[in-house]
Design a protein around this motif. Structure first.
Motif, PDB file in Angstrom:
ATOM      1  N   PHE A   1       1.204   8.138  -4.417  1.00 37.47           N
ATOM      2  CA  PHE A   1       1.890   7.039  -4.126  1.00 37.47           C
ATOM      3  C   PHE A   1       0.749   6.703  -2.535  1.00 37.47           C
ATOM      4  CE2 PHE A   1       2.874   2.226  -4.692  1.00 37.47           C
ATOM      5  CZ  PHE A   1       2.845   1.732  -3.631  1.00 37.47           C
TER       6      PHE A   1
ATOM      7  N   ASN B   1       7.181  -1.619  -7.007  1.00 37.01           N
ATOM      8  CA  ASN B   1       5.775  -0.572  -6.592  1.00 37.01           C
ATOM      9  C   ASN B   1       5.550  -1.513  -5.171  1.00 37.01           C
ATOM     10  OD1 ASN B   1       5.024   0.189  -9.439  1.00 37.01           O
ATOM     11  ND2 ASN B   1       4.687  -1.922 -10.119  1.00 37.01           N
TER      12      ASN B   1
ATOM     13  N   TYR C   1       5.143   0.478  -2.040  1.00 33.77           N
ATOM     14  CA  TYR C   1       4.340   0.701  -1.049  1.00 33.77           C
ATOM     15  C   TYR C   1       4.599   0.095   0.443  1.00 33.77           C
ATOM     16  CZ  TYR C   1      -0.417  -1.406   0.724  1.00 33.77           C
ATOM     17  OH  TYR C   1      -1.267  -1.586   1.734  1.00 33.77           O
TER      18      TYR C   1
END
Length: 302
Positions: free
Chosen positions: A4, A68, A72
């Protein structure tokens, strides 16, 4: 997490373009040392610019219901850590009120983020085939597939009229077509079914139906209605609240609440700073066409 982080580094500047950014900064007028609450932080586009001015990361609260987005933001703010919350914005606002928290700046952007739209597996868009989903919080049970395939014709007709603003006759016809052609598994299946039953239009005829289903799946209008009365309780005197909406149903709720909260004479809680909603100018629309329906309203706590 490493994968990620790589994705974050590559997409940092492109993942989401915040709408009405310059107007938001102008009207919210952040100052050094002020506290900031972002109820729908998404990928931090607005938060970045506001926190650059306030520099008070420890007092900032960034909330989002999309895991998500929270992942982030965790990668984005590795050094200066604001408080990150994973929840719907009503639950977070209520929790903060119960904890007697106050802020100088509050922002809520009710739009679906670009990553949600662009990731086909999220099922928000009909541009590419994907399972009908549309959940902002992917841990919840209700999704678009269940609405389209399990709800009664009368229920579908009602939400198409109420939340899609379709005419009753057309809403009833489309609901009947959907029920007749079940099961409908993908976004493109649903969009094509609607297109075949629609006259030519410059906008895709499925747009209103997808809006209606998305609103229901995420309880978007109900959440806004429950949250609006909490906002004055979360503001310090002189604190500013900005709300960005993307369709008339949302904007009407915000407009009516701001008017109600500012029309109580000496008991008024807010003063409206934007007599008309702020919309994107031509230059912004060139760079970010998704801003075309965005409207910003701002008020200050008395």
């Amino acid at each position: 997490m490493r994968g990620f982080e790589l994705s974050y580094n590559e997409e940092m500047n492109e993942i989401h373009i915040p709408v009405l950014l310059s107007s938001t900064i102008e009207y919210l007028a952040p100052k050094p040392g002020e506290s900031y609450l972002d109820l729908t932080a998404g990928y931090g586009g607005h938060a970045d610019k506001i926190l650059e001015v306030t520099q008070d990361y420890n007092a900032a609260v960034l909330n989002d219901r999309d895991q998500n987005a929270i992942d982030y933001l965790n990668a984005k703010y590795q050094k200066k850590k604001p408080n990150l919350l994973h929840n719907d914005f009503y639950s977070t606002a209520l929790q903060l009120v119960e904890n007697n928290k106050k802020f100088d700046i509050i922002l809520a952007d009710f739009g679906v983020s670009s990553p949600q739209l662009d990731k086909e597996e999220r099922g928000f868009s009909f541009s590419k085939p994907a399972r009908l989903d549309m959940r902002m919080d992917q841990s919840q049970e209700l999704d678009a597939w269940r609405v389209i395939n399990k709800w009664r014709e009368s229920e579908l007709t009602d939400i198409f009229v109420r939340y899609g603003e379709e005419k009753p006759g057309r809403a009833k016809m489309l609901a009947r077509e959907i029920v007749t052609h079940r099961p409908i598994d993908t976004t493109t299946e649903l969009a094509e079914l609607i297109r075949h039953k629609s006259p030519f239009s410059h906008t895709h005829p499925a747009t209103k139906i997808f809006q209606a289903v998305r609103i229901v799946v995420n309880d978007e209008l109900g959440e806004i209605e429950r949250t609006l009365p909490l906002l004055p309780k979360l503001l310090n005197p002189g604190g500013r609240v900005g709300i960005i909406s993307f369709h008339s149903l949302e904007d009407r709720l915000v407009k009516d609440y701001f008017k109600e909260a500012s029309d109580k004479g000496i008991e008024s809680e807010l003063k409206i700073l934007t007599k008309k909603p702020i919309v994107a100018d031509a230059a912004e629309l060139v760079n970010n066409p998704r801003a075309r329906s965005a409207k910003l309203r701002v008020a200050v706590k008395l």
